[in-house]
Design a protein around this motif. Sequence first.
Motif, PDB file in Angstrom:
ATOM      1  N   ARG A 115       0.828  -1.209   0.000  1.00  0.00           N
ATOM      2  CA  ARG A 115       0.000   0.000   0.000  1.00  0.00           C
ATOM      3  C   ARG A 115       0.867   1.267   0.000  1.00  0.00           C
ATOM      4  O   ARG A 115       0.584   2.226  -0.706  1.00  0.00           O
ATOM      5  N   ALA A 116       1.923   1.251   0.803  1.00  0.00           N
ATOM      6  CA  ALA A 116       2.799   2.423   0.842  1.00  0.00           C
ATOM      7  C   ALA A 116       3.516   2.621  -0.487  1.00  0.00           C
ATOM      8  O   ALA A 116       3.779   3.757  -0.901  1.00  0.00           O
ATOM      9  N   GLY A 117       3.829   1.515  -1.167  1.00  0.00           N
ATOM     10  CA  GLY A 117       4.526   1.592  -2.444  1.00  0.00           C
ATOM     11  C   GLY A 117       3.736   2.266  -3.541  1.00  0.00           C
ATOM     12  O   GLY A 117       4.299   2.664  -4.573  1.00  0.00           O
ATOM     13  N   LYS A 118       2.429   2.428  -3.348  1.00  0.00           N
ATOM     14  CA  LYS A 118       1.603   3.101  -4.353  1.00  0.00           C
ATOM     15  C   LYS A 118       1.898   4.592  -4.437  1.00  0.00           C
ATOM     16  O   LYS A 118       1.750   5.197  -5.504  1.00  0.00           O
ATOM     17  N   THR A 119       2.302   5.194  -3.301  1.00  0.00           N
ATOM     18  CA  THR A 119       2.449   6.649  -3.265  1.00  0.00           C
ATOM     19  C   THR A 119       3.845   7.125  -2.878  1.00  0.00           C
ATOM     20  O   THR A 119       4.120   8.321  -2.950  1.00  0.00           O
ATOM     21  N   CYS A 120       4.710   6.195  -2.413  1.00  0.00           N
ATOM     22  CA  CYS A 120       6.026   6.630  -1.949  1.00  0.00           C
ATOM     23  C   CYS A 120       7.027   5.485  -2.046  1.00  0.00           C
ATOM     24  O   CYS A 120       6.687   4.393  -2.517  1.00  0.00           O
ATOM     25  N   ARG A 121       8.228   5.750  -1.584  1.00  0.00           N
ATOM     26  CA  ARG A 121       9.256   4.722  -1.500  1.00  0.00           C
ATOM     27  C   ARG A 121       9.290   4.211  -0.061  1.00  0.00           C
ATOM     28  O   ARG A 121       9.821   4.872   0.833  1.00  0.00           O
ATOM     29  N   PRO A 122       8.739   3.043   0.190  1.00  0.00           N
ATOM     30  CA  PRO A 122       8.563   2.584   1.579  1.00  0.00           C
ATOM     31  C   PRO A 122       9.839   2.028   2.200  1.00  0.00           C
ATOM     32  O   PRO A 122      10.743   1.547   1.510  1.00  0.00           O
ATOM     33  N   THR A 123       9.900   2.106   3.526  1.00  0.00           N
ATOM     34  CA  THR A 123      10.952   1.475   4.317  1.00  0.00           C
ATOM     35  C   THR A 123      10.302   0.720   5.475  1.00  0.00           C
ATOM     36  O   THR A 123       9.148   0.982   5.835  1.00  0.00           O
ATOM     37  N   GLU A 203       6.881   3.067   6.375  1.00  0.00           N
ATOM     38  CA  GLU A 203       6.665   4.488   6.111  1.00  0.00           C
ATOM     39  C   GLU A 203       7.582   4.962   4.989  1.00  0.00           C
ATOM     40  O   GLU A 203       8.614   4.344   4.700  1.00  0.00           O
ATOM     41  N   SER A 204       7.215   6.066   4.402  1.00  0.00           N
ATOM     42  CA  SER A 204       8.012   6.666   3.334  1.00  0.00           C
ATOM     43  C   SER A 204       9.407   7.000   3.839  1.00  0.00           C
ATOM     44  O   SER A 204       9.588   7.432   4.985  1.00  0.00           O
ATOM     45  N   GLU A 205      10.404   6.821   2.977  1.00  0.00           N
ATOM     46  CA  GLU A 205      11.784   7.077   3.381  1.00  0.00           C
ATOM     47  C   GLU A 205      12.037   8.554   3.705  1.00  0.00           C
ATOM     48  O   GLU A 205      12.979   8.879   4.422  1.00  0.00           O
ATOM     49  N   THR A 206      11.188   9.443   3.232  1.00  0.00           N
ATOM     50  CA  THR A 206      11.377  10.875   3.506  1.00  0.00           C
ATOM     51  C   THR A 206      11.048  11.226   4.956  1.00  0.00           C
ATOM     52  O   THR A 206      11.601  12.186   5.508  1.00  0.00           O
ATOM     53  N   THR A 207      10.145  10.499   5.590  1.00  0.00           N
ATOM     54  CA  THR A 207       9.756  10.792   6.978  1.00  0.00           C
ATOM     55  C   THR A 207      10.080   9.646   7.933  1.00  0.00           C
ATOM     56  O   THR A 207       9.760   9.725   9.117  1.00  0.00           O
ATOM     57  N   ALA A 208      10.705   8.605   7.450  1.00  0.00           N
ATOM     58  CA  ALA A 208      10.901   7.388   8.247  1.00  0.00           C
ATOM     59  C   ALA A 208      11.789   7.610   9.469  1.00  0.00           C
ATOM     60  O   ALA A 208      11.499   7.099  10.559  1.00  0.00           O
ATOM     61  N   THR A 209      12.872   8.381   9.326  1.00  0.00           N
ATOM     62  CA  THR A 209      13.829   8.547  10.435  1.00  0.00           C
ATOM     63  C   THR A 209      13.217   9.297  11.621  1.00  0.00           C
ATOM     64  O   THR A 209      13.263   8.796  12.759  1.00  0.00           O
ATOM     65  N   PRO A 210      12.643  10.499  11.447  1.00  0.00           N
ATOM     66  CA  PRO A 210      12.010  11.166  12.606  1.00  0.00           C
ATOM     67  C   PRO A 210      10.816  10.385  13.145  1.00  0.00           C
ATOM     68  O   PRO A 210      10.556  10.404  14.352  1.00  0.00           O
ATOM     69  N   LYS A 230      18.754  -4.338  19.548  1.00  0.00           N
ATOM     70  CA  LYS A 230      18.075  -5.013  18.444  1.00  0.00           C
ATOM     71  C   LYS A 230      17.104  -4.099  17.699  1.00  0.00           C
ATOM     72  O   LYS A 230      16.318  -4.573  16.879  1.00  0.00           O
ATOM     73  N   ALA A 231      17.131  -2.816  18.007  1.00  0.00           N
ATOM     74  CA  ALA A 231      16.282  -1.870  17.274  1.00  0.00           C
ATOM     75  C   ALA A 231      16.681  -1.856  15.801  1.00  0.00           C
ATOM     76  O   ALA A 231      17.863  -1.928  15.458  1.00  0.00           O
ATOM     77  N   LYS A 232      15.696  -1.775  14.937  1.00  0.00           N
ATOM     78  CA  LYS A 232      15.943  -1.812  13.495  1.00  0.00           C
ATOM     79  C   LYS A 232      15.476  -0.510  12.867  1.00  0.00           C
ATOM     80  O   LYS A 232      14.290  -0.333  12.578  1.00  0.00           O
ATOM     81  N   PRO A 233      16.415   0.426  12.662  1.00  0.00           N
ATOM     82  CA  PRO A 233      16.052   1.715  12.048  1.00  0.00           C
ATOM     83  C   PRO A 233      15.516   1.518  10.627  1.00  0.00           C
ATOM     84  O   PRO A 233      15.708   0.459  10.019  1.00  0.00           O
ATOM     85  N   PRO A 234      14.855   2.522  10.072  1.00  0.00           N
ATOM     86  CA  PRO A 234      14.268   2.401   8.729  1.00  0.00           C
ATOM     87  C   PRO A 234      15.295   1.982   7.688  1.00  0.00           C
ATOM     88  O   PRO A 234      16.395   2.528   7.619  1.00  0.00           O
ATOM     89  N   ALA A 235      14.939   1.006   6.884  1.00  0.00           N
ATOM     90  CA  ALA A 235      15.835   0.503   5.837  1.00  0.00           C
ATOM     91  C   ALA A 235      15.009  -0.223   4.780  1.00  0.00           C
ATOM     92  O   ALA A 235      13.866  -0.627   5.015  1.00  0.00           O
ATOM     93  N   LYS A 236      15.591  -0.384   3.603  1.00  0.00           N
ATOM     94  CA  LYS A 236      14.939  -1.114   2.509  1.00  0.00           C
ATOM     95  C   LYS A 236      15.031  -2.623   2.712  1.00  0.00           C
ATOM     96  O   LYS A 236      14.237  -3.383   2.147  1.00  0.00           O
ATOM     97  N   SER A 237      16.012  -3.056   3.483  1.00  0.00           N
ATOM     98  CA  SER A 237      16.190  -4.489   3.752  1.00  0.00           C
ATOM     99  C   SER A 237      16.131  -4.715   5.255  1.00  0.00           C
ATOM    100  O   SER A 237      16.876  -4.078   6.012  1.00  0.00           O
TER     101      SER A 237
END
Length: 651
Positions: A115-123, A203-210, A230-237
């Motif tokens: 669903r996120a991939g329809k409008t943005c680049r998801p992470t 979430e979109s990579e533009t807002t994923a970090t904050p 073991k926290a996993k910050p936003p990433a494509k993989s």
Amino acid sequence: MYSSPWSKEQFVSFNRAHASRLLASSKTDEHSAAIKKEVLTEKEKARFAGPFSDEWLQRQSSEHQVFVAKAFPVVQGDKVRRADDWRRSGHNATAWASDCPPYQGTPTVASSVWRAGKTCRPTLSAVDHEGAYRNFPVRSPKECSTLLPEEGDERVWLHQVLPFGSSGSVWGYILFADAVCFLSISLLNIAAAHFVDDFYKCESETTATPSFASFQKLHRLIGTKMKEAKAKPPAKSQTLLGVDWQITEEFLFASPGKGRIDKLSEQIREILSSDTLHPQDAAKLAGKLNFACSWVFGQVGKALLKPIFARQHSGLQKPVALGSPLRAALKELLRLLPDLKPMRIPLKPSEVPVFVLYADAYITLSGSSRTANRWLKEGVPHTVLKGSTNGWGAVFLSPTGRRTAFRSQVPQDVLERTATSKAFIFWLEMLAQVLSVLVVAAQVRGHVLCFVDNSAAEHALQKGFSKDGLFTKVLGCFAGLLASKSIALSFHRVSSAANASDGVSRDDWSMATSLGCVRQDFNFSFAYEWLRRLPETPEDALFTKFVKFAEDLCAQSVGEQSMVDVTCMGVLIVTMCMAMYRQYVQVDMGVGQWLLVSSEVVHYFTYYTVKGYTEDKDKLDLGNTMHGDEEEEETSDLSSSTVIDEDHAWL
């Protein structure tokens, strides 16, 4: 179970007798020390109270003051964890629930990314609670005591926080986790979800970090402890819920991961080396393999799990030597696992080309021509195959506009040798789908919608295995080949009246002609010979021989299409030459015809010369050449099925 909980009187009586049995036993094992060490560590965190003596437990139990369960070890690789048997103690039987826990597992991850991939680049990002249930106090520690498997008198401990393995703990913690996700959505506008104590979001990579920082801060404000390391910050993989996820521009790839595959391969090697397998170990192995096969392209390998489930449900109480089917399945899995490709989920389905394939079959028995679906309901003895006739056909519709139709007839001796008396009718329907896909495989660059009008065949094709042992072999080889070429299929039920290939199977081409299909003829003799020898073909040679005849069918299909292309190209070249030199050469109709004929003779000669030369060489891989697609428990209908005769639980 949870809709009919025990009364307090029932539980008190049952647990008192259970406590007496536990106190009479002082059995220890090699993991007793590890369990005791874990309990002492948790006591320092105020999660346990104790120890108490056996005499104290006996007195308290007789007065209905303390209720006990037995502690036991859970071995996970090189780790040993303690668990308590709340089922045999009767604790879980007191729980009441009107529904099941709302687990938001891997399908939720996939749908979120899609669903996120329809409008943005998801992470993807995730956090994990430390201790999960163990952060919440129990109502009364005396209601959940545990007895350690050790020597000595003081071995009774009281849980002061929610214990693992208890139904009440699961429900209590999930209510809290749901509340955290609700706050994330309503206060932070973060679409968070959880699977028990694993919290994740897409979430979109533009807002994923904050967004991820805010998500972590919310958990800290609530007061829950997180596994910061073991926290996993936003990433494509990401590795999430036991699955390796990789997000690209066009696809979401999901796979069990190299580490899991390596561990499974090593476990299978150990089983083959010892030549024994206990039913309990078979159950664990089947669950892990089924999870792994569920997240690879086409769910390849599921057909090979049948002998392992057969051992699980064999009713044996000790390790037994591997039978031939089980050994063959393990060897094939060992060969297959390292080469499995990941599941591929398109993020832009509208841009994925969709091919349509209709396939159907009929059979004439005792002079009566009926569809396979109708014969299957009525049932037929095996002897009526003598003098029978059959046929199957297919209609293939390509998004490029090419439409083809073809048919064939399965030799009678092939059905007699390979199909059982109860299953040979729907064999035709399944075989029609398998052979049809193999014919068109070279033309497919996307997804294939396969329509079948037989429910039994549809279910077998969807699951990848059949009650018919020999056809399960066929489906296993079929799935392996499709995965190697990254051909995605989905099978759908359609009525016989709506099946465009219904007439083609009976040699009636009127419907196919009205659809604009080109009739093609293929030689299926190699395929039928493979089926003819299927019962006695060695397991390790099945897939190799299957690939051989499949590539022959692909080559025929490419050859037919190439001939059409050559003809069209010949007309195009002659037309272009005539247009270019029309001011220098006067061409009338007669001369033009001779030029066209001459050109086509040259093209035919060239085509058949090249075709004859290549047929003498090794077959080429003419399947799908797309790149970039490196690739818990068995479904309830199989894992909970009745006992399977292991000697006949074929691949």
